[in-house]
Motif scaffolding. Sequence first.
Motif, short mmCIF file in Angstrom:
data_model
loop_
_atom_site.label_atom_id
_atom_site.label_comp_id
_atom_site.label_asym_id
_atom_site.label_seq_id
_atom_site.Cartn_x
_atom_site.Cartn_y
_atom_site.Cartn_z
N VAL A 124 -20.87 29.82 -55.03
CA VAL A 124 -21.68 28.73 -54.47
C VAL A 124 -20.85 27.91 -53.49
O VAL A 124 -21.32 27.57 -52.39
N LEU A 125 -19.61 27.61 -53.88
CA LEU A 125 -18.73 26.82 -53.01
C LEU A 125 -18.51 27.51 -51.67
O LEU A 125 -18.44 26.85 -50.63
N GLY A 134 -13.07 29.46 -53.10
CA GLY A 134 -14.38 28.98 -52.72
C GLY A 134 -14.32 27.69 -51.94
O GLY A 134 -15.02 27.50 -50.94
N LEU A 135 -13.45 26.78 -52.37
CA LEU A 135 -13.30 25.48 -51.71
C LEU A 135 -12.73 25.63 -50.30
O LEU A 135 -12.97 24.79 -49.44
N VAL A 162 -13.91 15.27 -49.91
CA VAL A 162 -13.47 13.88 -50.03
C VAL A 162 -13.01 13.61 -51.46
O VAL A 162 -12.06 12.87 -51.68
N ARG A 163 -13.66 14.25 -52.42
CA ARG A 163 -13.33 14.02 -53.83
C ARG A 163 -13.32 15.36 -54.56
O ARG A 163 -14.28 16.12 -54.50
N LEU A 164 -12.21 15.64 -55.28
CA LEU A 164 -12.08 16.88 -56.04
C LEU A 164 -11.58 16.56 -57.44
O LEU A 164 -10.54 15.92 -57.61
N ALA A 187 -5.85 25.51 -50.48
CA ALA A 187 -7.18 24.95 -50.23
C ALA A 187 -7.08 23.49 -49.80
O ALA A 187 -7.84 23.03 -48.94
N LEU A 188 -6.13 22.75 -50.37
CA LEU A 188 -5.98 21.33 -50.06
C LEU A 188 -5.45 21.09 -48.65
O LEU A 188 -5.77 20.08 -48.02
N ARG A 189 -4.63 22.00 -48.16
CA ARG A 189 -4.01 21.80 -46.84
C ARG A 189 -5.05 21.61 -45.74
O ARG A 189 -4.79 20.93 -44.75
#
Length: 516
Positions: A286-287, A314-315, A322-324, A342-344
């Motif tokens: 889904v992501l 997926g992210l 904005v929020r994880l 994924a965060l980078r």
Amino acid sequence: MAAAAHQEWQLSAEQRDDTVARVAQNLASLTFFAGGSVPDSEALRLATEFEKKAYTVARVEARTTTGTRPHAETFAAYTRKLASLLLEASKARSAANGAADASGGVLQPAAAPADASQVDLTGVREFLVAETAQEALASMLAEGAAVSRIKLSTKSFGAEAAGVAADAIANCAASLTHADLSDVIAGRPEAEALDALRILSNALAQARLKVLDLSDNALGEKGVRACAAALSNQAGLERLAFQNVGCSIAACRAIAELLTDASSLAALHLHNNMSDNEGAAAIAGVLARAPALQDFRMTSSRVGPEGGIALAQGLSAGRRLVRLDLSGNTMTADAAPGLAQALRGQQGLRALYLNDAGLGDEGVAAIAEALAEGSIELEELELAFNDLTEDGAASLAAALWRRVLPALQELDLCQNQIRRAGALAVAKAVAAAKGLRLLALDENEISDAGVDHLKAVLKAAGQLGTLGSLEDNDADAADEAEGEEDEEDDDGEAADTADAEESDLAAELARATKIA
């Protein structure tokens, strides 16, 4: 829940703790669906405060001049006070978040029309029949009704009552955008509950929903599929929640199958489920189809390393997070490289919650480096209960020093083992953060001398007021651990190990600033 008939009313510690957990969850849910957000740590703090106030009120009202009130009356006073405090906090938090959103803040859901009306049935738990459902939903059934938001929680719908609700929903389909169907089938036999969900969902398919909450219903795969019409026919759905619904592997697969269009999805919340790695992999699908996703929560869902890696992939399909929040899943350091990657790419990330994720020093170091390299200006960072030691604290402090510092408001490292040296390194790294509101370091085996030193560092920077409680810090364990290290000193001398470690961390910070 009360004591014996002739005893003064009281609740057990377990009952009170359970109430706090439920209030915290409800606060987060209410705020979320009012267009705001509240960090889990803040929700828990407020819930604890509210429960104490409500319990005090109840204990006072339990006493009369002639003895004690009936326990049912006292319990009613307790719940009324809790509900009042909860609603006040939710409205205040939502208003504050709304103001922030208007000025470019975290997440700005579609605003309701100025003349929009709402129907909220939340209150005393009640089994509705057709007649009582008609009374409760009279404003929606009226000719010309233009209700935009409904919340049916705490009212249990059977098939007949659901039929009335379906008529009400159909009458407002043109204006309805927000539907909170959390906790609407409690106490119903499975067959009847599934029928009710199917009837309600078929009616919702006629509306153009932006928000749908199906939390706190015992859904499982059958329940999710009963909601097929509401999920498959909402191309503009922006916010969706499945919290505490028994979201098994099969249920997660059903969600992925039924949610055919996730292009508009900005927020997806799952909590307290049994999704495991395979369920997380399904949600990751889904992501991957939700490029507009800004707010993702999948907490306490039994997700391990493989599931964490899948979620990270997926992210990575989007760049607008904005929020994880992935707290309460033992993903371990094995999932950290994928999460870090994924965060980078998430330049707008402002809140990251990875409590109780089993990351360890290696995992936290990978996450910290990604935050630094990405120049991500976090406002809230929670890494409590992650087996973090002084070494991990050094890596984190260096990252904070290099990049993340400017916007930081809250940092939670409670329930680790960073001890004196790690706590001081972190404190020195964040001391210059002008917006800092909370530095939480409790339960980190910091000695009494270390606590004094920590307070001195923050006081000198004018930040002493940001230091959270250290009431549960085990100073004795810290002193014992420091003593053991002194005995193992290679020179055989009584070296001050904590100060030596602190010097090493200071050097690490110095190297970090040169790199930056």
